[in-house]
Write an enzyme that holds these catalytic residues in place. Structure first.
Site, short mmCIF file in Angstrom:
data_model
loop_
_atom_site.label_atom_id
_atom_site.label_comp_id
_atom_site.label_asym_id
_atom_site.label_seq_id
_atom_site.Cartn_x
_atom_site.Cartn_y
_atom_site.Cartn_z
N LYS A 52 0.97 -1.17 -0.16
CA LYS A 52 0.18 -0.02 0.09
C LYS A 52 1.03 1.29 0.06
CE LYS A 52 -3.91 -2.56 2.33
NZ LYS A 52 -4.44 -2.77 3.72
N GLN A 96 -4.36 -1.35 9.96
CA GLN A 96 -4.07 -2.85 9.29
C GLN A 96 -4.83 -3.84 10.52
OE1 GLN A 96 -3.37 -3.40 6.11
NE2 GLN A 96 -3.92 -5.53 6.41
N ASP A 119 -10.66 3.15 4.67
CA ASP A 119 -10.92 1.76 4.64
C ASP A 119 -12.64 1.48 4.77
OD1 ASP A 119 -9.12 -0.22 4.22
OD2 ASP A 119 -8.70 -0.38 6.37
#
Ligand code: NAD
Length: 294
Positions: A52, A96, A119
């Site tokens: 990412k 994450q 997200d």
């Protein structure tokens, strides 16, 4: 049979985003800034966060990688989240998952500012998505929709069977595909570990989205001719003959199922790269929203 090439499409999307970033730079504007928080040293998570951050660099975004030790307390992580919420330079960030067991994942996700929640995991964004309102759509289902849109996969009135009901893939994709719009308008059945006779559903499906994480779960005798297959699964299978000591595989017996499918995503090179591209897209959207408000 047509391969739904997520690598190719994700490169197209990243190139489109890069054009916009280059224009921002030419106008002397601030470019999008994505931050990623990782707690611990889980191998797969490190790989995901690494790619990412690398993708950000390649398309001209600013990026910040915050790597915290495994023994970080919930309080320390919440303080980090608060700092990111207050940092006007950061447009969006991700925490994450999975988090270490001693940290309450829901508490952390609830603390993320919905305006920076690229997200799309915060209940505000998830609720807005469900109600067809403007929101951040979680990157993996967003990527699946975009891949089907760009390949003009006919979903209207089709029977889509989703396998897996996780909050990050199965649940949101089942909602999105049932909504109005392109790559949607589908009749959706959401199946999971308690579903009885799952093959009865998959054999009737026009489209199958598989997100359970069990290698070779979906076999050729479980699908009909002409089915569209979206394989979300990513499993590392130990293999001493490989340089990394493992290989990556999906949920689908690709060799045999692809012979019956009209369209199919490969693993790797299908949904995975699309997820990263859509995270970048969400960060671009976050920057544009912040700019229009300032
Ligand atoms: P998860 O691991 O949280 O949950 C798995 C789901 O599968 C559950 O809802 C469970 O009910 C269902 N399930 C388990 N066994 C089943 C069975 N035998 N029959 C029917 N349903 C069953 O799910 P997740 O986080 O969505 O991850 C699923 C897979 O997708 C994993 O392999 C993960 O690595 C992968 N993944 C890939 C991407 C990507 O970008 N390609 C993103 C997220 C997750």
């Amino acid at each position: 049979m047509e391969i739904l090439d997520g690598k190719k499409v994700s490169n197209e999307i990243k190139a489109e985003i890069k054009v916009e970033v280059d224009q921002m730079k030419e106008r002397g504007e601030k470019v999008p800034h994505l931050a990623a928080v990782l707690v611990g040293t889980d191998g797969a998570s490190l790989t995901y966060v690494g790619s990412k951050v690398r993708s950000c660099k390649r398309i001209g975004f600013e990026s910040t990688f915050i790597h915290l030790p495994e023994n970080t307390t919930e309080e320390e992580l919440l303080r980090q989240v608060e700092d990111l919420n207050n940092n006007v330079d950061i447009d969006g960030y991700i925490v994450q998952l999975p988090l270490p067991r001693h940290i309450d994942e829901q508490k952390v996700l609830m603390a993320v500012d919905p305006d920076k929640d690229v997200d799309g995991f915060h209940p505000t964004n998830f609720g807005k998505m469900t109600l067809d309102m403007e929101s951040f759509v979680p990157a993996t289902p967003y990527g699946i929709m975009e891949l089907m849109r760009r390949y003009d996969v006919d979903t209207e009135g089709k029977h889509t069977v989703v396998i897996g009901r996780s909050h990050i893939v199965g649940r949101p994709i089942s909602i999105l595909m049932s909504q109005k719009g392109k790559a949607a308008n589908s009749t959706v059945t959401l199946t999971h570990s308690r579903t009885k006779d799952l093959a009865k559903f998959t054999r009737e499906a026009d489209i199958i989205v598989s997100a359970l994480g069990v290698p070779d779960f979906l076999k050729a005798d479980m699908v009909k001719e002409g089915v569209v297959i979206v394989d979300v699964g990513i499993t590392r299978v130990p293999d001493a003959t490989k340089e990394k000591g493992y290989y990556i595989t999906g949920d689908v017996d690709f060799g045999n199922v692809s012979k019956k499918a009209s369209h199919i995503t490969p693993v790797p090179g299908g949904v995975g790269p699309m997820t990263i591209a859509m995270l970048l897209k969400n960060t671009l959207i976050a920057r544009e929203r912040h700019r229009s408000r300032s």
